[in-house]
Enzyme design. Sequence first.
Site: not given
Length: 408
Positions: A207, A276, A286, A325, A339, A343
């Site tokens: 990401n 996630d 490969k 975050f 959240k 959490k």
Amino acid sequence: MALIALGVTGGIGAYKAIEVCRGLQKQGHDVVVVMTRSAARFVGPVTFEAISRRPVITSQWKRGMNADIEHVAVADAIALLLVAPCTANMIGKFANGIADDFLSSLYLATRAPVLVAPAMNSNMLAHEAVQRNLQTLTARGVRFVEPGEGYLACGWIGKGRLAEPVDIVAAAQRMLSPSQSSLAGRHVLVTAGPTYEDIDPVRYIGNRSSGRMGFALAAEARRRGARVTLVAGPTRLEAPAVDELVRVRSAAEMHAAVMGLAARADVVVMAAAVADYTPVEPAAGKMAKTEAALALRLDRTPDILAELGRLPSRAAAGRPILVGFAAETADVVAKAREKRARKGVDLMVANDVSRADAGFDVTTNAVTIIGATGERELPVQAKEQVAAAILDQIEQLVGTHAGTPLPA
Ligand code: CTP
């Protein structure tokens, strides 16, 4: 205790500098006041002279001022340069190395830490030129006391008002003696950066996280005297100096590292952008392409933060203070509130990653810090400043629980 140079520049908030001067003295410090020419139009130097019980420096051209090159002598003697209020003009001079009066020369000549309390009209504060100068100074290690919101002398309601004197004095005190920070000697664990989930030996799912926000938090926590462990995912940025640096690649590695370290942490800040999902089984060799479409089967990764949140409650000293975050693109604050509750964390930092000037891979951020008792919205600013504001909130939580036995 320490000699502090209090720079006063020409803003309507100059009168509040009198209270700042007194506040510093009450903490046992000695204050030498440096006023710019325009500051002296708002408040008379005699007032400061009477309060500081020292001659006030108003010009470098005053007779006697150069006998021992006063700006160099003061620069060497002080433990802190505090400028309150600081105008856009003086911020511009500091950022660009212009030294055309005593205060701007003093800024260049001193090696003491510098604390600036800006005060100006909202539009001036938001102006790109001022923001760029603030960023330059932040990158140079100058610290700021955020301007407040409210009625401005120009008739506007907005952000730009000089911070309250008590807050300025508290910030100065923290800079002078980081051991006064409630984080001093505490163990802070910060995660930063992305995770890479391998598909095969040459490909991965990653990401856009750069690690900047987490690195800024780690650096700031250390500056406040905390013992810092940084668990960093793969990122090109150089990690700040910390007590312990653990490099990881995947969500599974980050999970193992954090769960192993969290037991002895007082605070865990999960700034990392943890994947996630991860490929069910990465190919050993490969993968060669075929004509057919490719479907990847992905497994859920463990949610590290949620797992920490399920540990026995903080009140029972069973787990560290948890900060997460929430990177979102819509309904940012509402989703982050949800959240936080789901959490089971103490603070959730809501982050609108759809903005060009906030979130992934940029130097600035705009967040809302969500706690159990309130929320604090921070406009776009350097990630170093955001880190300081988040740590201020963490310090309040640590402070209220000072004395609780640390988790074993
Ligand atoms: N996080 C974590 N472990 C994961 C995923 C996320 O510890 N496997 C942490 C992040 O470091 C962050 C917080 O959880 O502090 C929120 O991350 P986010 O991806 O926004 O949360 P999710 O619950 O995965 O959000 P969504 O359900 O919207 O994907």
